[in-house]
Write a protein that holds these residues in place. Sequence first.
Motif, mmCIF file in Angstrom:
data_model
loop_
_atom_site.group_PDB
_atom_site.id
_atom_site.type_symbol
_atom_site.label_atom_id
_atom_site.label_comp_id
_atom_site.label_asym_id
_atom_site.label_seq_id
_atom_site.Cartn_x
_atom_site.Cartn_y
_atom_site.Cartn_z
ATOM 1 N N GLU A 108 0.826 -1.203 0.000
ATOM 2 C CA GLU A 108 0.000 0.000 0.000
ATOM 3 C C GLU A 108 0.868 1.264 0.000
ATOM 4 O O GLU A 108 0.564 2.229 -0.698
ATOM 5 C CB GLU A 108 -0.960 -0.011 1.190
ATOM 6 C CG GLU A 108 -2.021 -1.101 1.056
ATOM 7 C CD GLU A 108 -2.904 -1.256 2.283
ATOM 8 O OE1 GLU A 108 -2.807 -0.426 3.210
ATOM 9 O OE2 GLU A 108 -3.680 -2.225 2.321
ATOM 10 N N THR A 115 3.877 1.454 -1.256
ATOM 11 C CA THR A 115 4.464 1.500 -2.602
ATOM 12 C C THR A 115 3.461 2.044 -3.608
ATOM 13 O O THR A 115 3.821 2.838 -4.494
ATOM 14 C CB THR A 115 4.938 0.097 -3.017
ATOM 15 O OG1 THR A 115 5.881 -0.380 -2.050
ATOM 16 C CG2 THR A 115 5.583 0.106 -4.392
ATOM 17 N N GLN A 116 2.222 1.652 -3.487
ATOM 18 C CA GLN A 116 1.175 2.137 -4.391
ATOM 19 C C GLN A 116 1.041 3.662 -4.300
ATOM 20 O O GLN A 116 0.982 4.353 -5.320
ATOM 21 C CB GLN A 116 -0.157 1.458 -4.054
ATOM 22 C CG GLN A 116 -1.282 1.829 -4.984
ATOM 23 C CD GLN A 116 -2.558 1.097 -4.624
ATOM 24 O OE1 GLN A 116 -2.872 0.909 -3.448
ATOM 25 N NE2 GLN A 116 -3.299 0.689 -5.631
ATOM 26 N N TRP A 174 3.361 5.729 -3.181
ATOM 27 C CA TRP A 174 4.622 6.283 -3.681
ATOM 28 C C TRP A 174 4.606 6.356 -5.211
ATOM 29 O O TRP A 174 5.032 7.350 -5.793
ATOM 30 C CB TRP A 174 5.807 5.439 -3.200
ATOM 31 C CG TRP A 174 7.112 5.964 -3.713
ATOM 32 C CD1 TRP A 174 7.871 5.437 -4.705
ATOM 33 C CD2 TRP A 174 7.783 7.144 -3.277
ATOM 34 N NE1 TRP A 174 8.985 6.208 -4.906
ATOM 35 C CE2 TRP A 174 8.955 7.265 -4.042
ATOM 36 C CE3 TRP A 174 7.512 8.114 -2.314
ATOM 37 C CZ2 TRP A 174 9.860 8.308 -3.883
ATOM 38 C CZ3 TRP A 174 8.405 9.155 -2.149
ATOM 39 C CH2 TRP A 174 9.559 9.244 -2.932
ATOM 40 N N ASN A 175 4.112 5.312 -5.838
ATOM 41 C CA ASN A 175 4.033 5.302 -7.304
ATOM 42 C C ASN A 175 3.149 6.439 -7.818
ATOM 43 O O ASN A 175 3.467 7.075 -8.824
ATOM 44 C CB ASN A 175 3.528 3.960 -7.816
ATOM 45 C CG ASN A 175 4.598 2.891 -7.753
ATOM 46 O OD1 ASN A 175 5.783 3.174 -7.636
ATOM 47 N ND2 ASN A 175 4.168 1.641 -7.820
ATOM 48 N N LYS A 176 2.067 6.699 -7.142
ATOM 49 C CA LYS A 176 1.187 7.807 -7.534
ATOM 50 C C LYS A 176 1.900 9.141 -7.372
ATOM 51 O O LYS A 176 1.813 10.011 -8.234
ATOM 52 C CB LYS A 176 -0.100 7.780 -6.709
ATOM 53 C CG LYS A 176 -0.998 6.604 -7.038
ATOM 54 C CD LYS A 176 -2.197 6.558 -6.110
ATOM 55 C CE LYS A 176 -3.034 5.329 -6.396
ATOM 56 N NZ LYS A 176 -4.196 5.249 -5.504
ATOM 57 N N THR A 206 5.048 9.776 -7.480
ATOM 58 C CA THR A 206 6.206 9.930 -8.362
ATOM 59 C C THR A 206 5.862 9.755 -9.839
ATOM 60 O O THR A 206 6.754 9.604 -10.662
ATOM 61 C CB THR A 206 7.326 8.943 -7.957
ATOM 62 O OG1 THR A 206 6.816 7.602 -8.043
ATOM 63 C CG2 THR A 206 7.822 9.225 -6.556
ATOM 64 N N ARG A 232 4.236 7.322 -11.361
ATOM 65 C CA ARG A 232 4.257 5.947 -11.869
ATOM 66 C C ARG A 232 2.917 5.237 -11.702
ATOM 67 O O ARG A 232 2.821 4.040 -11.960
ATOM 68 C CB ARG A 232 5.339 5.149 -11.153
ATOM 69 C CG ARG A 232 6.728 5.649 -11.435
ATOM 70 C CD ARG A 232 7.741 4.825 -10.638
ATOM 71 N NE ARG A 232 9.077 5.337 -10.795
ATOM 72 C CZ ARG A 232 9.695 6.102 -9.910
ATOM 73 N NH1 ARG A 232 9.090 6.444 -8.794
ATOM 74 N NH2 ARG A 232 10.922 6.528 -10.122
ATOM 75 N N GLY A 233 1.937 5.976 -11.223
ATOM 76 C CA GLY A 233 0.606 5.408 -11.021
ATOM 77 C C GLY A 233 -0.443 6.496 -11.176
ATOM 78 O O GLY A 233 -0.137 7.691 -11.101
ATOM 79 N N ARG A 234 -1.674 6.068 -11.391
ATOM 80 C CA ARG A 234 -2.770 7.031 -11.557
ATOM 81 C C ARG A 234 -3.140 7.651 -10.213
ATOM 82 O O ARG A 234 -3.341 6.953 -9.234
ATOM 83 C CB ARG A 234 -3.990 6.346 -12.152
ATOM 84 C CG ARG A 234 -3.757 5.890 -13.594
ATOM 85 C CD ARG A 234 -4.945 5.153 -14.122
ATOM 86 N NE ARG A 234 -5.008 3.870 -13.399
ATOM 87 C CZ ARG A 234 -6.079 3.114 -13.294
ATOM 88 N NH1 ARG A 234 -7.201 3.488 -13.861
ATOM 89 N NH2 ARG A 234 -6.048 1.983 -12.638
ATOM 90 N N ARG A 235 -3.263 8.958 -10.212
ATOM 91 C CA ARG A 235 -3.586 9.695 -8.979
ATOM 92 C C ARG A 235 -5.066 9.615 -8.624
ATOM 93 O O ARG A 235 -5.438 9.885 -7.487
ATOM 94 C CB ARG A 235 -3.178 11.158 -9.113
ATOM 95 C CG ARG A 235 -1.683 11.329 -9.073
ATOM 96 C CD ARG A 235 -1.323 12.796 -9.147
ATOM 97 N NE ARG A 235 0.102 12.948 -8.922
ATOM 98 C CZ ARG A 235 0.629 13.801 -8.074
ATOM 99 N NH1 ARG A 235 -0.125 14.615 -7.379
ATOM 100 N NH2 ARG A 235 1.926 13.860 -7.926
#
Length: 155
Positions: free
Chosen positions: A93, A95-96, A98-100, A102, A104-107
């Motif tokens: 969770e 990491t998910q 963090w990806n958003k 940075t 690397r994931g959908r906000r």
Amino acid sequence: MNTEISNICANIAAPCSWIPVFASRSRDDSEKAPLVLTPAGRNENIRRTQWGFDMLQRLADQFESASVGYVEANGLERDADWFVLKMQEELGELTQVWNKLTGRGRRRDRSEAELREDLADEAADLLGHVLLFARQNELDLRRAVERKWRFTPTP
């Protein structure tokens, strides 16, 4: 050291030669720049502060109480695997989020401020589950810090 920082340091129970923190200089100091506490002996402005192993124990006790209530309320069982699996879940969770943050994931329409709050929440969850895991497995975190981080928190 200003009163707020002094109170924080006084509330952490076991002294140590250093802990990385930021502190403001007191109003009596001529410079208004922030004072960064670094390993003892590196400059004259060093303030000895305290390592929070007693604080970690208190946190572990509070997380334990909350965790017991959570599993009872939801009809779950905390077996040996549960503790490590919950750490993995919370790391996922974190990491998910963090990806958003940075890109690397959908906000999903979450603002930067909301995502930073989510990141703090997930870090708190992970910390709680690390402490629960250590408690369940009777791990001596103090000795592990001495071994792995190569400094000795003193009582």
